[in-house]
Write an enzyme that holds these catalytic residues in place. Structure first.
Site, mmCIF file in Angstrom:
data_model
loop_
_atom_site.group_PDB
_atom_site.id
_atom_site.type_symbol
_atom_site.label_atom_id
_atom_site.label_comp_id
_atom_site.label_asym_id
_atom_site.label_seq_id
_atom_site.Cartn_x
_atom_site.Cartn_y
_atom_site.Cartn_z
ATOM 1 N N SER A 251 8.122 -11.323 5.306
ATOM 2 C CA SER A 251 6.947 -10.745 5.601
ATOM 3 C C SER A 251 6.753 -10.938 7.126
ATOM 4 C CB SER A 251 5.803 -11.403 4.809
ATOM 5 O OG SER A 251 4.680 -10.425 4.842
ATOM 6 N N LYS B 4 3.658 -6.587 -3.109
ATOM 7 C CA LYS B 4 2.981 -7.570 -2.260
ATOM 8 C C LYS B 4 1.957 -8.573 -3.090
ATOM 9 C CE LYS B 4 2.456 -9.322 1.995
ATOM 10 N NZ LYS B 4 4.022 -9.924 2.490
#
Length: 615
Positions: free
Chosen positions: A406, A212
């Site tokens: 996402s 991430k």
């Protein structure tokens, strides 16, 4: 008393013991700035008059061009072709609203079946289409050719994506002074940590998922090994797609194409020698060639053809399919424009669209077209919930555009039919959040803060101090809660265990090609394939006519202008007052950016890197 007699003397006056206070002179009222008010009132009046004028004339349809047999359909690829427009800006002066990517695809498909259209002409000079849309359009161009109708491309400048489109043509001509800018694919992320250090700004972020990399631009000065691995795989997919398209379109070998990519950018003569173009010609020479080979010399633009063919009649349609567009970073509230990041997808706007189509009995199925890098996890979950409720009553098919990652992937979990291009960027299942500690910056500019709190955590997200260790652990627990919810949504939708999803998650981005291999999507294809699946799910036959209903509904030009005027009603403070206000509270500079507001508030973000460029 007799005249002439002395008068008795009077006693001296007695001074009063109380004196009323002296009143200050009245305060002179501040003289209004008549010039400023004149400018404001004049500007507002002009906007309102213009808006009413557009509203009055917006119903006037421009003259429909004629269309005879042997016509060439012309497409200028330098145009934007957005997925969908935020406002309806149609009117007599603008001729029509921006042609959308959907309009472009449908126009080419209609031209394939239209006996009056003989060939297609591509003007190539810097496309603004993303990678997935580029290859979706290329597939539509190849389908046009399957009807035996030729395509001619004229290049003034060609990037990787430009040339991928041009390679679909039967003939490719290059301007004598043009160049073919084939240089391979590069992904680039901007890092600002050193700049923040110089300003005295400390970025304090936590994440769930080693891949991430959303906050890396604030925390690092280069890509992490995990980020380099994931993005490298995406770059490899795009490179393969580019090479394959050129090999197919130009009848070259892979080694020849790889050599051309390694040698770029290429001059006009080099492009000819490498077999990438068929010749060097000026615009008039190409147009003359089209006139000689066509039955007629008439040319019509894609806009003109859109007006000629019209939108079809709902009276001949058997049913309706709604297309809901989810475009931009995901934020709470309404969709609109973010001053920092462009268009944003508001959860209230999209949720309302889903409720509308769910309650509309005339809508038989829904295509949810997503082009989003993600955003707020709460806003994403609001949209997911409304899409789930809709899917329970009528089929919802997800069509992914250039990016659905996402939070953009989160909202796709409402459907069990997900379609994406091989070059779509998706996945990135992960969460991050944090705050900026501006204490160092405040010291540099001589600003201090003090206050009183009723509880120890009242200033949890204060921008004038760092997290304590206890606060950091608490914040990580909040992020973990968001990550667990994300994994649960994906596991339920994709029929996997939490452990299986976690192995594919951790914030890693995937290309559509690899997402299919790992079961994160169901099929490769574009929006037209998603519409076909929605028709099938709604019980239509392939040949059945249907009407498309586009959501969210757009504001017209009058509403857009009036809304913009009303939003500025409080912006009448002077420059000096504004500067003082921003110096005392720098976060007020973010008032026009809902996405950064979410960041500053410490919201959990399911969001890709802010500045990932794929060229």
């Amino acid at each position: 008393m007799i005249d002439g007699e002395d008068r008795p003397s009077l006693p001296p006056p007695v001074e009063p013991s109380y004196r009323p206070p002296i009143q200050p002179p009245p305060v002179r009222p501040r003289r209004p700035n008549w010039f400023l008010w004149f400018v404001i009132v004049s500007g507002a009046s002009l906007l309102i008059v213009t808006a009413f004028f557009f509203a009055f004339l917006s119903g006037m349809t421009p003259a429909v061009p004629s269309l005879g047999r042997g016509t060439t359909l012309s497409i200028d690829l330098a145009r934007a072709f957005p997925e969908d427009t935020l406002y309806d800006m149609s009117g007599p002066f603008l001729n029509a609203s921006d042609l959308t990517f959907r309009d472009l695809l449908f126009g080419i498909r209609a031209a394939k079946e239209d006996a009056r259209i003989e060939r297609l002409f591509l003007h190539v000079r810097g496309t603004r289409l993303g990678w997935a849309n580029t290859f979706e359009l290329r597939s539509r161009l190849l389908d046009f050719k399957s009807a035996g109708k030729p395509i001619t491309a004229f290049i003034e400048y060609a990037s990787n994506r430009d040339y991928a489109l041009a390679s679909a043509a039967d003939e490719v001509f290059l301007h004598p002074r043009g160049n073919v800018d084939l240089r391979g694919i590069r992904a680039q992320i901007m890092f600002v940590k050193s700049s923040l250090d110089k300003l005295g700004v400390e970025a304090e972020f936590e994440r769930f998922g080693a891949y991430k990399d959303g906050p890396d631009m604030y925390l690092r000065e280069s890509m992490s090994p995990e980020s380099r691995e994931a993005i490298g795989a995406v770059v490899e997919t795009l490179h393969e797609a580019l090479v394959d398209s050129i090999v197919e379109g130009r009848n070259l070998e892979s080694k020849q194409v790889e050599r051309a990519l390694s040698s770029g950018p290429l001059t006009a003569d080099e492009a000819v020698s490498l077999g990438l173009v068929d010749g060097l010609k000026y615009w008039d020479e190409v147009q003359e060639g089209l006139s000689l080979t066509a039955t007629e010399s008439e040319t019509i633009s894609i806009d003109g053809y859109q007006r000629v063919r019209g939108g079809g009649s709902s009276f001949t349609s058997k049913g309706r399919i709604a297309i809901i567009y989810g475009i931009g970073a995901i934020v709470g509230g309404s969709s609109g424009e973010d001053t920092m990041f462009g268009r944003v997808m508001g959860s209230d706007t999209i949720a309302k669209a889903f409720r509308t189509v769910r309650e509309d009995d005339s809508v038989d199925a829904v295509v949810f077209r997503i082009d989003s890098p993600g955003g707020s996890d709460v806003a994403s979950d609001v949209i997911w919930r409304e899409a789930m409720l809709t899917d329970a009553e009528k089929p919802v098919v997800v069509s992914m555009g250039n990016v659905a990652a996402s939070g953009g992937y989160w909202i796709a979990m409402a459907s069990d039919q997900i379609v994406a291009e091989a070059t779509t960027i998706t996945g990135s299942i992960g969460i991050y959040g944090g705050k900026f500690n501006l204490a160092g910056l405040y010291d540099k500019v001589g600003v201090s803060h003090d206050g009183v709190s009723s509880t120890p955590n009242a200033d949890f997200f204060s921008d004038s101090r760092s997290f304590t260790e206890q606060e950091r652990q608490r914040f990580r627990a909040l992020l973990e809660n968001g990550y667990d919810a994300f994994l649960e949504r994906v596991a339920t939708a994709r029929g996997k265990t939490i452990e299986e999803v976690d192995a594919l998650a951790r914030g890693r981005v995937w290309s559509g090609k690899h997402a299919l291999e790992h079961g994160l999507i169901d099929e490769l294809g574009g929006i037209e394939r998603a519409i076909s699946l929605a028709k099938e799910a709604a019980g239509y036959e392939a040949s059945d006519r249907f009407e498309l209903a586009i959501y969210p509904k757009k504001q017209n030009v009058f509403e857009a202008l009036l809304g913009g005027l009303l939003r500025t009603r409080g912006a009448d403070s002077g420059l000096s007052e504004s500067l003082l206000r921003y110096a005392a509270s720098p976060h007020k500079l973010l008032e026009g950016s809902p996405l950064l507001q979410s960041l500053v508030r410490g919201e959990r973000l399911a969001l890709m890197p802010f500045d990932l460029e794929l060229r």
